[in-house]
Scaffold this motif. Sequence first.
Motif, PDB file in Angstrom:
ATOM      1  N   ALA A  20      -6.388  -2.995   1.997  1.00 19.90           N
ATOM      2  CA  ALA A  20      -4.995  -2.811   1.889  1.00 19.90           C
ATOM      3  C   ALA A  20      -4.786  -1.337   2.203  1.00 19.90           C
ATOM      4  CB  ALA A  20      -4.718  -3.046   0.161  1.00 19.90           C
ATOM      5  N   LEU A  21      -3.706  -0.951   2.662  1.00 20.19           N
ATOM      6  CA  LEU A  21      -2.974   0.267   2.996  1.00 20.19           C
ATOM      7  C   LEU A  21      -1.753   0.297   2.668  1.00 20.19           C
ATOM      8  CD1 LEU A  21      -3.615   2.888   4.540  1.00 20.19           C
ATOM      9  CD2 LEU A  21      -2.863   1.854   6.519  1.00 20.19           C
ATOM     10  N   GLU A  22      -1.295   1.443   2.051  1.00 17.76           N
ATOM     11  CA  GLU A  22       0.181   1.845   1.876  1.00 17.76           C
ATOM     12  C   GLU A  22       0.455   3.176   2.488  1.00 17.76           C
ATOM     13  OE1 GLU A  22       2.327   1.006  -1.795  1.00 17.76           O
ATOM     14  OE2 GLU A  22       1.122  -0.893  -2.088  1.00 17.76           O
ATOM     15  N   TYR A  23       1.417   3.291   3.376  1.00 16.04           N
ATOM     16  CA  TYR A  23       1.629   4.305   4.423  1.00 16.04           C
ATOM     17  C   TYR A  23       3.300   4.727   4.105  1.00 16.04           C
ATOM     18  CZ  TYR A  23       1.737   7.837   7.898  1.00 16.04           C
ATOM     19  OH  TYR A  23       1.845   8.753   8.812  1.00 16.04           O
ATOM     20  N   GLU A  24       3.575   5.899   3.608  1.00 17.42           N
ATOM     21  CA  GLU A  24       5.077   6.267   3.455  1.00 17.42           C
ATOM     22  C   GLU A  24       5.325   7.514   4.474  1.00 17.42           C
ATOM     23  OE1 GLU A  24       6.650   7.212  -0.378  1.00 17.42           O
ATOM     24  OE2 GLU A  24       5.071   5.728  -1.228  1.00 17.42           O
ATOM     25  N   PHE A  25       6.430   7.373   5.146  1.00 11.64           N
ATOM     26  CA  PHE A  25       6.652   8.199   6.456  1.00 11.64           C
ATOM     27  C   PHE A  25       8.420   8.309   6.166  1.00 11.64           C
ATOM     28  CE2 PHE A  25       6.591   3.767   7.779  1.00 11.64           C
ATOM     29  CZ  PHE A  25       7.540   3.636   8.484  1.00 11.64           C
ATOM     30  N   PRO A  26       8.739   9.293   6.825  1.00 14.86           N
ATOM     31  CA  PRO A  26      10.103   9.741   6.616  1.00 14.86           C
ATOM     32  C   PRO A  26      11.130   8.743   6.663  1.00 14.86           C
ATOM     33  CG  PRO A  26       9.204  11.306   8.088  1.00 14.86           C
ATOM     34  CD  PRO A  26       8.131  10.328   7.862  1.00 14.86           C
ATOM     35  N   ASP A  27      10.995   7.603   7.630  1.00 13.16           N
ATOM     36  CA  ASP A  27      11.855   6.716   7.725  1.00 13.16           C
ATOM     37  C   ASP A  27      11.748   5.451   7.052  1.00 13.16           C
ATOM     38  OD1 ASP A  27      13.274   8.389   9.511  1.00 13.16           O
ATOM     39  OD2 ASP A  27      12.428   7.472  11.546  1.00 13.16           O
ATOM     40  N   GLY A  28      10.604   5.383   6.081  1.00 16.59           N
ATOM     41  CA  GLY A  28      10.390   4.139   5.312  1.00 16.59           C
ATOM     42  C   GLY A  28       9.075   4.076   4.984  1.00 16.59           C
ATOM     43  N   ARG A  29       8.735   2.686   4.736  1.00 19.40           N
ATOM     44  CA  ARG A  29       7.285   2.772   3.966  1.00 19.40           C
ATOM     45  C   ARG A  29       6.472   1.493   4.676  1.00 19.40           C
ATOM     46  NH1 ARG A  29       6.202   1.531  -2.333  1.00 19.40           N
ATOM     47  NH2 ARG A  29       4.061   1.368  -2.304  1.00 19.40           N
ATOM     48  N   LEU A  30       5.408   1.602   4.917  1.00 18.35           N
ATOM     49  CA  LEU A  30       4.397   0.476   5.600  1.00 18.35           C
ATOM     50  C   LEU A  30       3.421   0.199   4.472  1.00 18.35           C
ATOM     51  CD1 LEU A  30       3.843  -1.333   8.126  1.00 18.35           C
ATOM     52  CD2 LEU A  30       2.089   0.594   8.717  1.00 18.35           C
ATOM     53  N   SER A  31       3.249  -1.347   4.328  1.00 15.84           N
ATOM     54  CA  SER A  31       2.182  -1.892   3.549  1.00 15.84           C
ATOM     55  C   SER A  31       1.374  -2.925   4.357  1.00 15.84           C
ATOM     56  CB  SER A  31       2.784  -2.514   2.089  1.00 15.84           C
ATOM     57  OG  SER A  31       1.782  -3.089   1.283  1.00 15.84           O
ATOM     58  N   LEU A  32       0.067  -2.653   4.279  1.00 14.06           N
ATOM     59  CA  LEU A  32      -0.619  -3.622   5.325  1.00 14.06           C
ATOM     60  C   LEU A  32      -1.770  -4.259   4.187  1.00 14.06           C
ATOM     61  CD1 LEU A  32      -1.244  -1.643   8.338  1.00 14.06           C
ATOM     62  CD2 LEU A  32       0.143  -3.511   8.100  1.00 14.06           C
ATOM     63  N   LYS A  33      -1.876  -5.458   4.191  1.00 18.63           N
ATOM     64  CA  LYS A  33      -3.009  -5.987   3.667  1.00 18.63           C
ATOM     65  C   LYS A  33      -3.623  -7.147   4.432  1.00 18.63           C
ATOM     66  CE  LYS A  33      -0.658  -5.547  -0.926  1.00 18.63           C
ATOM     67  NZ  LYS A  33       0.073  -6.102  -2.095  1.00 18.63           N
ATOM     68  N   ARG A  34      -5.100  -7.415   4.215  1.00 17.54           N
ATOM     69  CA  ARG A  34      -5.647  -8.310   5.068  1.00 17.54           C
ATOM     70  C   ARG A  34      -6.688  -8.758   3.845  1.00 17.54           C
ATOM     71  NH1 ARG A  34     -10.889  -7.301   6.982  1.00 17.54           N
ATOM     72  NH2 ARG A  34     -11.585  -5.208   6.802  1.00 17.54           N
ATOM     73  N   GLU A  35      -7.296  -9.976   4.267  1.00 17.53           N
ATOM     74  CA  GLU A  35      -8.468 -10.678   3.375  1.00 17.53           C
ATOM     75  C   GLU A  35      -9.718 -10.193   4.299  1.00 17.53           C
ATOM     76  OE1 GLU A  35      -8.165 -14.892   2.571  1.00 17.53           O
ATOM     77  OE2 GLU A  35      -6.058 -14.913   2.496  1.00 17.53           O
ATOM     78  N   ALA A  36     -10.782  -9.808   3.422  1.00 13.98           N
ATOM     79  CA  ALA A  36     -11.995  -9.547   3.934  1.00 13.98           C
ATOM     80  C   ALA A  36     -12.763 -10.669   4.145  1.00 13.98           C
ATOM     81  CB  ALA A  36     -12.773  -9.142   2.611  1.00 13.98           C
ATOM     82  N   ALA A  37     -13.453 -10.627   5.434  1.00 17.13           N
ATOM     83  CA  ALA A  37     -14.075 -11.587   5.939  1.00 17.13           C
ATOM     84  C   ALA A  37     -15.348 -12.250   4.950  1.00 17.13           C
ATOM     85  CB  ALA A  37     -14.695 -11.422   7.301  1.00 17.13           C
ATOM     86  N   ALA A  38     -15.286 -13.424   4.662  1.00 15.71           N
ATOM     87  CA  ALA A  38     -16.472 -14.014   3.676  1.00 15.71           C
ATOM     88  C   ALA A  38     -17.791 -13.989   4.350  1.00 15.71           C
ATOM     89  CB  ALA A  38     -15.853 -15.437   3.190  1.00 15.71           C
ATOM     90  N   GLY A  39     -18.672 -13.657   3.751  1.00 21.01           N
ATOM     91  CA  GLY A  39     -20.225 -13.766   4.215  1.00 21.01           C
ATOM     92  C   GLY A  39     -20.480 -12.586   5.291  1.00 21.01           C
ATOM     93  N   VAL A  40     -19.625 -11.697   5.719  1.00 25.30           N
ATOM     94  CA  VAL A  40     -19.950 -10.793   6.474  1.00 25.30           C
ATOM     95  C   VAL A  40     -20.091  -9.547   5.796  1.00 25.30           C
ATOM     96  CG1 VAL A  40     -19.346  -9.494   8.657  1.00 25.30           C
ATOM     97  CG2 VAL A  40     -18.974 -11.815   8.293  1.00 25.30           C
ATOM     98  N   SER A  41     -21.050  -8.781   6.275  1.00 24.26           N
ATOM     99  CA  SER A  41     -21.185  -7.269   5.633  1.00 24.26           C
ATOM    100  C   SER A  41     -20.576  -6.228   6.248  1.00 24.26           C
ATOM    101  CB  SER A  41     -22.778  -6.634   5.342  1.00 24.26           C
ATOM    102  OG  SER A  41     -23.305  -7.483   4.573  1.00 24.26           O
ATOM    103  N   GLY A  42     -19.513  -5.677   6.028  1.00 27.53           N
ATOM    104  CA  GLY A  42     -18.639  -4.668   6.796  1.00 27.53           C
ATOM    105  C   GLY A  42     -19.096  -3.302   6.735  1.00 27.53           C
ATOM    106  N   PRO A  43     -18.665  -2.390   7.338  1.00 26.64           N
ATOM    107  CA  PRO A  43     -19.167  -0.995   7.323  1.00 26.64           C
ATOM    108  C   PRO A  43     -19.224  -0.481   6.047  1.00 26.64           C
ATOM    109  CG  PRO A  43     -17.893  -1.149   9.281  1.00 26.64           C
ATOM    110  CD  PRO A  43     -17.742  -2.543   8.554  1.00 26.64           C
ATOM    111  N   ALA A  44     -18.094  -0.866   5.218  1.00 29.44           N
ATOM    112  CA  ALA A  44     -18.134  -0.197   3.999  1.00 29.44           C
ATOM    113  C   ALA A  44     -18.884  -0.569   2.732  1.00 29.44           C
ATOM    114  CB  ALA A  44     -16.326  -0.279   3.261  1.00 29.44           C
ATOM    115  N   GLU A  45     -19.398  -1.716   3.137  1.00 31.03           N
ATOM    116  CA  GLU A  45     -20.564  -2.426   2.328  1.00 31.03           C
ATOM    117  C   GLU A  45     -21.719  -2.160   2.477  1.00 31.03           C
ATOM    118  OE1 GLU A  45     -19.659  -6.585   2.118  1.00 31.03           O
ATOM    119  OE2 GLU A  45     -17.485  -6.120   2.086  1.00 31.03           O
ATOM    120  N   ARG A  46     -22.121  -1.298   3.630  1.00 34.68           N
ATOM    121  CA  ARG A  46     -23.622  -1.131   3.932  1.00 34.68           C
ATOM    122  C   ARG A  46     -24.014  -0.076   3.505  1.00 34.68           C
ATOM    123  NH1 ARG A  46     -22.444  -2.351   8.136  1.00 34.68           N
ATOM    124  NH2 ARG A  46     -22.052  -1.656   9.714  1.00 34.68           N
ATOM    125  N   PRO A  47     -25.027   0.023   2.859  1.00 38.19           N
ATOM    126  CA  PRO A  47     -25.841   1.131   2.325  1.00 38.19           C
ATOM    127  C   PRO A  47     -25.981   2.345   3.541  1.00 38.19           C
ATOM    128  CG  PRO A  47     -27.006  -0.642   1.762  1.00 38.19           C
ATOM    129  CD  PRO A  47     -26.036  -1.152   2.752  1.00 38.19           C
TER     130      PRO A  47
END
Length: 145
Positions: A20-47
Amino acid sequence: MKVEEIKELMRAMTETGMTALEYEFPDGRLSLKREAAAGVSGPAERPAGEGLAAEKEPETVGEHGKTAGQVVVSPLVGTVYLAPAEGEAPFVQEGDGVKKGQVLAIVEAMKLMNEIESEYAGEVVRVLVENGQTVEYGQPLFEIR
């Protein structure tokens, strides 16, 4: 905010494993969300200290619906390079023996070259991508037995 800027934020989310990411800028706001891929170790989860190769349990990618071994997947969205430089021999080919930690490919993302290392020792059964191909997060790259 321009479409390219939004795409860049989406790529950064995928590469870092953010959901998830929320970003505010002068003309508005942007909210992005995505589902994590099941069964895959992503960069944030790797020791810390481990290579960039993500791993996945065997799945249906081989002939007749079965794999012959483990599957190395892309840990990020980018362009895959199977050789260290244009005109050079590929890091590995089908039939080659590999050691755990050996570089299999490079995925370029946001001008950064990320080495994809094998999480397994064995033989490269199949190369599942072509040189220069765009790959997605979690996309199978190599099958190793």
